[in-house]
Design a protein around this motif. Structure first.
Motif, PDB file in Angstrom:
ATOM      1  N   LEU A 161       0.830  -1.209   0.000  1.00 18.62           N
ATOM      2  CA  LEU A 161       0.000   0.000   0.000  1.00 18.62           C
ATOM      3  C   LEU A 161       0.863   1.257   0.000  1.00 18.62           C
ATOM      4  O   LEU A 161       0.617   2.207  -0.746  1.00 18.62           O
ATOM      5  CB  LEU A 161      -0.911   0.018   1.223  1.00 18.62           C
ATOM      6  CG  LEU A 161      -2.176  -0.832   1.215  1.00 18.62           C
ATOM      7  CD1 LEU A 161      -2.838  -0.770   2.582  1.00 18.62           C
ATOM      8  CD2 LEU A 161      -3.146  -0.363   0.142  1.00 18.62           C
ATOM      9  N   GLN A 162       1.881   1.265   0.846  1.00 22.26           N
ATOM     10  CA  GLN A 162       2.728   2.438   0.960  1.00 22.26           C
ATOM     11  C   GLN A 162       3.608   2.624  -0.276  1.00 22.26           C
ATOM     12  O   GLN A 162       3.700   3.720  -0.820  1.00 22.26           O
ATOM     13  CB  GLN A 162       3.590   2.332   2.217  1.00 22.26           C
ATOM     14  CG  GLN A 162       2.795   2.407   3.516  1.00 22.26           C
ATOM     15  CD  GLN A 162       3.691   2.403   4.726  1.00 22.26           C
ATOM     16  OE1 GLN A 162       4.548   1.539   4.872  1.00 22.26           O
ATOM     17  NE2 GLN A 162       3.505   3.374   5.594  1.00 22.26           N
ATOM     18  N   GLN A 163       4.234   1.544  -0.715  1.00 20.04           N
ATOM     19  CA  GLN A 163       5.165   1.651  -1.825  1.00 20.04           C
ATOM     20  C   GLN A 163       4.462   2.063  -3.109  1.00 20.04           C
ATOM     21  O   GLN A 163       5.007   2.815  -3.920  1.00 20.04           O
ATOM     22  CB  GLN A 163       5.888   0.311  -2.029  1.00 20.04           C
ATOM     23  CG  GLN A 163       7.066   0.385  -2.992  1.00 20.04           C
ATOM     24  CD  GLN A 163       8.200   1.247  -2.456  1.00 20.04           C
ATOM     25  OE1 GLN A 163       8.478   1.253  -1.265  1.00 20.04           O
ATOM     26  NE2 GLN A 163       8.841   2.006  -3.344  1.00 20.04           N
ATOM     27  N   GLN A 164       3.235   1.585  -3.293  1.00 19.83           N
ATOM     28  CA  GLN A 164       2.476   1.868  -4.511  1.00 19.83           C
ATOM     29  C   GLN A 164       1.568   3.090  -4.358  1.00 19.83           C
ATOM     30  O   GLN A 164       0.736   3.355  -5.224  1.00 19.83           O
ATOM     31  CB  GLN A 164       1.661   0.638  -4.900  1.00 19.83           C
ATOM     32  CG  GLN A 164       2.513  -0.584  -5.211  1.00 19.83           C
ATOM     33  CD  GLN A 164       1.720  -1.877  -5.183  1.00 19.83           C
ATOM     34  OE1 GLN A 164       0.507  -1.872  -5.401  1.00 19.83           O
ATOM     35  NE2 GLN A 164       2.388  -2.985  -4.901  1.00 19.83           N
ATOM     36  N   GLN A 165       1.730   3.811  -3.261  1.00 22.20           N
ATOM     37  CA  GLN A 165       0.947   5.027  -2.999  1.00 22.20           C
ATOM     38  C   GLN A 165      -0.557   4.754  -3.065  1.00 22.20           C
ATOM     39  O   GLN A 165      -1.329   5.555  -3.585  1.00 22.20           O
ATOM     40  CB  GLN A 165       1.341   6.134  -3.977  1.00 22.20           C
ATOM     41  CG  GLN A 165       2.797   6.527  -3.871  1.00 22.20           C
ATOM     42  CD  GLN A 165       3.187   7.655  -4.799  1.00 22.20           C
ATOM     43  OE1 GLN A 165       2.550   8.704  -4.800  1.00 22.20           O
ATOM     44  NE2 GLN A 165       4.218   7.459  -5.599  1.00 22.20           N
ATOM     45  N   ARG A 166      -0.959   3.620  -2.503  1.00 21.25           N
ATOM     46  CA  ARG A 166      -2.377   3.266  -2.465  1.00 21.25           C
ATOM     47  C   ARG A 166      -2.998   3.586  -1.106  1.00 21.25           C
ATOM     48  O   ARG A 166      -4.180   3.287  -0.892  1.00 21.25           O
ATOM     49  CB  ARG A 166      -2.548   1.775  -2.777  1.00 21.25           C
ATOM     50  CG  ARG A 166      -2.201   1.411  -4.222  1.00 21.25           C
ATOM     51  CD  ARG A 166      -1.875  -0.064  -4.376  1.00 21.25           C
ATOM     52  NE  ARG A 166      -2.883  -0.905  -3.747  1.00 21.25           N
ATOM     53  CZ  ARG A 166      -2.627  -2.141  -3.298  1.00 21.25           C
ATOM     54  NH1 ARG A 166      -1.405  -2.641  -3.381  1.00 21.25           N
ATOM     55  NH2 ARG A 166      -3.588  -2.844  -2.747  1.00 21.25           N
ATOM     56  N   TYR A 167      -2.236   4.166  -0.199  1.00 21.99           N
ATOM     57  CA  TYR A 167      -2.736   4.582   1.113  1.00 21.99           C
ATOM     58  C   TYR A 167      -2.578   6.096   1.183  1.00 21.99           C
ATOM     59  O   TYR A 167      -1.467   6.612   1.205  1.00 21.99           O
ATOM     60  CB  TYR A 167      -1.929   3.892   2.201  1.00 21.99           C
ATOM     61  CG  TYR A 167      -2.291   4.295   3.619  1.00 21.99           C
ATOM     62  CD1 TYR A 167      -3.605   4.375   4.056  1.00 21.99           C
ATOM     63  CD2 TYR A 167      -1.289   4.572   4.555  1.00 21.99           C
ATOM     64  CE1 TYR A 167      -3.920   4.730   5.360  1.00 21.99           C
ATOM     65  CE2 TYR A 167      -1.580   4.915   5.861  1.00 21.99           C
ATOM     66  CZ  TYR A 167      -2.890   4.995   6.253  1.00 21.99           C
ATOM     67  OH  TYR A 167      -3.203   5.329   7.545  1.00 21.99           O
ATOM     68  N   ARG A 168      -3.696   6.807   1.195  1.00 26.54           N
ATOM     69  CA  ARG A 168      -3.684   8.257   1.074  1.00 26.54           C
ATOM     70  C   ARG A 168      -4.535   8.876   2.180  1.00 26.54           C
ATOM     71  O   ARG A 168      -5.651   8.427   2.431  1.00 26.54           O
ATOM     72  CB  ARG A 168      -4.188   8.678  -0.305  1.00 26.54           C
ATOM     73  CG  ARG A 168      -3.398   7.979  -1.423  1.00 26.54           C
ATOM     74  CD  ARG A 168      -3.796   8.422  -2.798  1.00 26.54           C
ATOM     75  NE  ARG A 168      -2.962   7.776  -3.825  1.00 26.54           N
ATOM     76  CZ  ARG A 168      -2.836   8.175  -5.072  1.00 26.54           C
ATOM     77  NH1 ARG A 168      -3.511   9.246  -5.482  1.00 26.54           N
ATOM     78  NH2 ARG A 168      -2.054   7.530  -5.917  1.00 26.54           N
ATOM     79  N   ARG A 169      -3.979   9.902   2.839  1.00 27.78           N
ATOM     80  CA  ARG A 169      -4.654  10.469   4.005  1.00 27.78           C
ATOM     81  C   ARG A 169      -4.771  11.989   3.896  1.00 27.78           C
ATOM     82  O   ARG A 169      -3.884  12.657   3.400  1.00 27.78           O
ATOM     83  CB  ARG A 169      -3.880  10.115   5.275  1.00 27.78           C
ATOM     84  CG  ARG A 169      -3.785   8.630   5.558  1.00 27.78           C
ATOM     85  CD  ARG A 169      -3.163   8.350   6.904  1.00 27.78           C
ATOM     86  NE  ARG A 169      -1.730   8.662   6.914  1.00 27.78           N
ATOM     87  CZ  ARG A 169      -0.973   8.658   8.015  1.00 27.78           C
ATOM     88  NH1 ARG A 169      -1.530   8.368   9.191  1.00 27.78           N
ATOM     89  NH2 ARG A 169       0.304   8.945   7.938  1.00 27.78           N
ATOM     90  N   ASP A 170      -5.895  12.489   4.383  1.00 28.99           N
ATOM     91  CA  ASP A 170      -6.139  13.933   4.533  1.00 28.99           C
ATOM     92  C   ASP A 170      -6.657  14.104   5.952  1.00 28.99           C
ATOM     93  O   ASP A 170      -7.853  14.028   6.211  1.00 28.99           O
ATOM     94  CB  ASP A 170      -7.145  14.413   3.490  1.00 28.99           C
ATOM     95  CG  ASP A 170      -7.523  15.887   3.667  1.00 28.99           C
ATOM     96  OD1 ASP A 170      -6.834  16.587   4.447  1.00 28.99           O
ATOM     97  OD2 ASP A 170      -8.493  16.338   3.054  1.00 28.99           O
ATOM     98  N   LEU A 171      -5.731  14.306   6.876  1.00 33.20           N
ATOM     99  CA  LEU A 171      -6.062  14.344   8.309  1.00 33.20           C
ATOM    100  C   LEU A 171      -5.659  15.685   8.894  1.00 33.20           C
ATOM    101  O   LEU A 171      -4.745  16.346   8.430  1.00 33.20           O
ATOM    102  CB  LEU A 171      -5.347  13.207   9.054  1.00 33.20           C
ATOM    103  CG  LEU A 171      -5.662  11.789   8.544  1.00 33.20           C
ATOM    104  CD1 LEU A 171      -4.799  10.763   9.253  1.00 33.20           C
ATOM    105  CD2 LEU A 171      -7.129  11.465   8.745  1.00 33.20           C
TER     106      LEU A 171
END
Length: 405
Positions: free
Chosen positions: A394-404
């Motif tokens: 998820l992290q390596q492929q930029q599939r985990y994205r946050r707006d916090l």
């Protein structure tokens, strides 16, 4: 001073809301004018040992929350914190972006600087730390970088503030035990500007500036925000939310600057999407979901938490229409639901098998809302529920994205 050869230069960034990435990208014209092609990369794209292949580097690095690495730097940190490459041939400058409102101001950037120094790298310039994008500090850093590199750097351009009029506001939670939350609809004075799902609106009211996730698309014809009214202990309301939610009358104008937020944009394909949020975090997720509905993307799963089932079914008609049409899988959670209170992290844990299946199918995960509560809990829970391979993928492929926030 003669500029270094093209193969010597690295510009690396770690950026959550897009500010560090924008500063990094705005360095390129000065290099290109001298026929140089520096490597421009997020930290996650680098192996620690690969830094030895460069002799000069500019690091533009944000810190997320209480000292965390931004999502596009977290995988690098995971690899680097136990690695000790020989970086004695590397000279670098480090620009740190942060917010003194957090206890560990510029914490990740300071860690990176200490790590580079321990690996033998040489600091060509003192570290510069920007508190909320302090323009004076940024200008000083640019001047020093110009002297070091022999290049002429241009001041980074930013989108202008534009005037918008308040068209209407709709309370989303009448009679809720929580503070009132409103859908704010604004129209531009002049042409409607462009933005992307996931972008942000910097709203200036008097001397106060507040950043809100945008809950609409340009195709909707208006800028929509979801704002929770701040109510102080003495009963007074916050200046920004008070103006938007209470005091301003229809037709009143407000200055807004639209800000790109590339770390929260949708992937370019129609892979499955998991959207997790609570409270006003629904704003950013709604923009993404509207875009996916417009594009006809299947496999949309929203997990959303609020207080009271009777009074906090925010945007119920819209979400339930998508659900009835088979376009959305909707999990609502309520923290004041009688004998069975439930937070969004509880529902996610109960649906762990589905989560793993969707991640294996290439799903992206977008999380929007409070960092201190829901955001940190979801971050911890994902690492617990997913396999190490799934989590790092998820992290390596930029599939985990946050707006916090």
């Amino acid at each position: 001073m003669q500029p270094a050869a093209a193969t010597e230069w690295l510009i690396a960034y770690a950026s959550q809301s897009g500010a560090a990435q924008a500063i990094a990208e705005q360095l390129l014209p000065a290099f290109h004018q001298q026929h140089l092609q520096p490597a421009l990369l997020p930290l996650n794209a680098l192996q620690p040992g690969a830094l030895s292949g460069y002799s000069r580097a500019l690091f533009i690095v944000s810190t997320y929350g209480e000292g965390e690495a931004p999502d596009n730097g977290a995988a690098f940190w995971h690899r680097a914190h136990t690695a000790r490459p020989d970086l004695t041939g590397l000279n670098y400058s480090l620009l740190a972006l942060g917010d003194r409102g957090y206890a560990d101001f510029c914490g990740f950037a300071r860690w990176l600087g200490d790590w580079l120094d321990a690996a033998g790298a040489t600091t060509a310039l003192p570290r510069h730390e920007l508190d909320r994008l302090d323009a004076d500090v940024l200008h000083t850093w640019q001047q020093q970088v110009s002297q070091w590199t022999g290049l002429t750097l241009q001041a980074p351009a930013s989108a202008p503030f534009q005037q918008w009029t308040l068209r209407e506001r709709i309370q989303l939670n009448p009679d809720s035990p929580g503070p009132p939350a409103w859908l704010i609809r604004l129209l531009p004075v002049g042409d409607l500007p462009h933005w992307r799902a996931g972008d942000l609106a910097q709203v200036r009211i008097g001397s106060i500036q507040r950043t809100y996730s945008i809950a609409s698309l340009p195709e909707d014809g208006a800028l929509e925000l979801i704002v929770r009214q701040v109510i102080h202990g003495d009963g007074s309301v916050g200046q920004g939310s008070g103006w938007l939610c209470c005091h301003a009358e229809a037709g009143a104008t407000v200055a807004i600057q639209l800000r790109s937020n590339p770390g929260f944009h949708l992937p370019e394909d129609d892979r499955p999407g998991i959207f997790i949020g609570a409270g006003t975090g629904l704003a950013g997720l709604r923009g993404l979901l509207r875009q996916r509905q417009r594009l006809g993307c299947p496999d949309n799963w929203l997990l959303f938490g609020e207080r009271c089932q009777q009074h906090d079914r925010w945007l119920a008609e819209e979400l339930e229409t998508w659900t009835s049409e088979g376009k959305l899988l909707l999990d609502r959670c309520f923290s004041r639901a009688g004998d069975q209170p439930e937070y969004v992290q509880h529902r996610l844990a109960a649906k762990a098998e589905r989560l793993r299946q969707w991640v294996d199918r290439g799903a992206s995960i977008h999380v929007c809302g409070s960092l201190a509560g829901m955001g940190n809990e979801i971050h911890r829970l994902l690492q617990e529920l997913l396999t190490p391979e799934q989590w790092h993928g998820l992290q390596q492929q930029q599939r985990y994205r946050r707006d916090l926030y």
